[in-house]
Scaffold this motif. Structure first.
Motif, mmCIF file in Angstrom:
data_model
loop_
_atom_site.group_PDB
_atom_site.id
_atom_site.type_symbol
_atom_site.label_atom_id
_atom_site.label_comp_id
_atom_site.label_asym_id
_atom_site.label_seq_id
_atom_site.Cartn_x
_atom_site.Cartn_y
_atom_site.Cartn_z
ATOM 1 N N GLU A 199 0.840 -1.193 0.000
ATOM 2 C CA GLU A 199 0.000 0.000 0.000
ATOM 3 C C GLU A 199 0.875 1.242 0.000
ATOM 4 O O GLU A 199 1.673 1.456 0.920
ATOM 5 N N ARG A 200 0.734 2.036 -1.027
ATOM 6 C CA ARG A 200 1.437 3.317 -1.072
ATOM 7 C C ARG A 200 0.526 4.382 -0.487
ATOM 8 O O ARG A 200 -0.537 4.681 -1.034
ATOM 9 N N LEU A 201 0.929 4.959 0.619
ATOM 10 C CA LEU A 201 0.126 5.935 1.326
ATOM 11 C C LEU A 201 0.398 7.338 0.789
ATOM 12 O O LEU A 201 1.485 7.618 0.288
ATOM 13 N N PRO A 202 -0.565 8.232 0.911
ATOM 14 C CA PRO A 202 -0.368 9.590 0.387
ATOM 15 C C PRO A 202 0.631 10.367 1.220
ATOM 16 O O PRO A 202 0.701 10.235 2.444
ATOM 17 N N LEU A 203 1.399 11.202 0.552
ATOM 18 C CA LEU A 203 2.257 12.138 1.242
ATOM 19 C C LEU A 203 1.399 13.257 1.819
ATOM 20 O O LEU A 203 0.288 13.507 1.353
ATOM 21 N N PRO A 204 1.871 13.951 2.852
ATOM 22 C CA PRO A 204 1.098 15.066 3.397
ATOM 23 C C PRO A 204 0.739 16.081 2.315
ATOM 24 O O PRO A 204 1.574 16.464 1.507
ATOM 25 N N GLY A 205 -0.540 16.437 2.267
ATOM 26 C CA GLY A 205 -0.975 17.413 1.274
ATOM 27 C C GLY A 205 -1.501 16.807 -0.007
ATOM 28 O O GLY A 205 -1.993 17.523 -0.869
#
Length: 222
Positions: A199-205
């Protein structure tokens, strides 16, 4: 087992004074024993006799060449562990090289952190560093943050990573899930294996819909 307050005060003092220990590495180290626990600091520190309890050490250079039955709390410029640690390791330094079995967990931070193939970890690893290389088998889970992270070893639990660049080497065998945050795509050797979801999680923003990716171990590379 609850440690005496004096032990924890001594450990904190070592972390605070360790940046000052680079000046004179020829000066003999100061050593004290608290029961079975060993406390040592100096410009250059080398542990050459087994420690029956906990080890608390700080210096410009710290080399642990003899086994420690309890915990190891280490701080300094260059840290090297080449002998078994019976319980937990807590360490912070400029460069850390750990290449010996650890009986429980590792909690470390440094500019460059290297876990060698002899550093089998019976528990979990939590590590932060500019560059992190994991080539040791881990029986638990791994949580890692760094600029560049390499995982090239078996991990029995999950892996969570926040890195500028994450690489899975040919010896990576992750039995659990891999969850990661990175500005770069995952670099994955064809021989690397991940049994759980990737799972590639979103970067902040960033929105989750734009960055979250799930895949299986032998599916399409993320």
């Amino acid at each position: 087992m609850v440690k005496p307050l004096s032990i924890w005060i001594a450990a904190l003092a070592l972390v605070l004074v360790s940046p000052c220990l680079h000046a004179d590495e020829t000066k003999p180290a100061t050593e004290r024993d608290f029961g079975t626990d060993h406390f040592v600091f100096g410009g250059s520190v080398r542990i050459e006799k087994p420690v029956p309890g906990d080890l608390i050490a700080a210096g410009g250079n710290v080399d642990v060449d003899a086994p420690v039955s309890g915990d190891a709390m280490l701080a300094g410029g260059n840290l090297r562990v080449s002998a078994a640690i019976g319980q937990d390791v807590y360490a912070a330094g400029g460069r850390l090289a750990i290449d010996a079995p650890v009986g429980r967990n590792l909690r470390v931070a440094g500019g460059q952190v290297d876990f060698g193939p002899k550093a089998t970890v019976a528990g979990n690893i939590t590590v932060g560093g500019g560059q992190v290389s994991l080539r040791s088998a881990v029986k638990g889970s791994v949580r890692v943050g760094g600029g560049r992270v390499l995982i090239d070893a078996p991990v029995d639990g999950d892996v969570e990573s926040a890195a500028g660049h994450l690489t899975l080497g040919p010896n990576a065998r992750i039995a659990g899930a891999l969850r990661y945050r990175s500005g770069d795509e995952l670099e994955r050797d064809p021989a690397a294996q991940v049994a759980g979801a990737i799972e590639r999680l979103p970067l902040p923003g960033r929105s989750a819909s734009a960055a979250a990716v799930r895949d299986r171990a032998f599916g399409e590379q993320v």
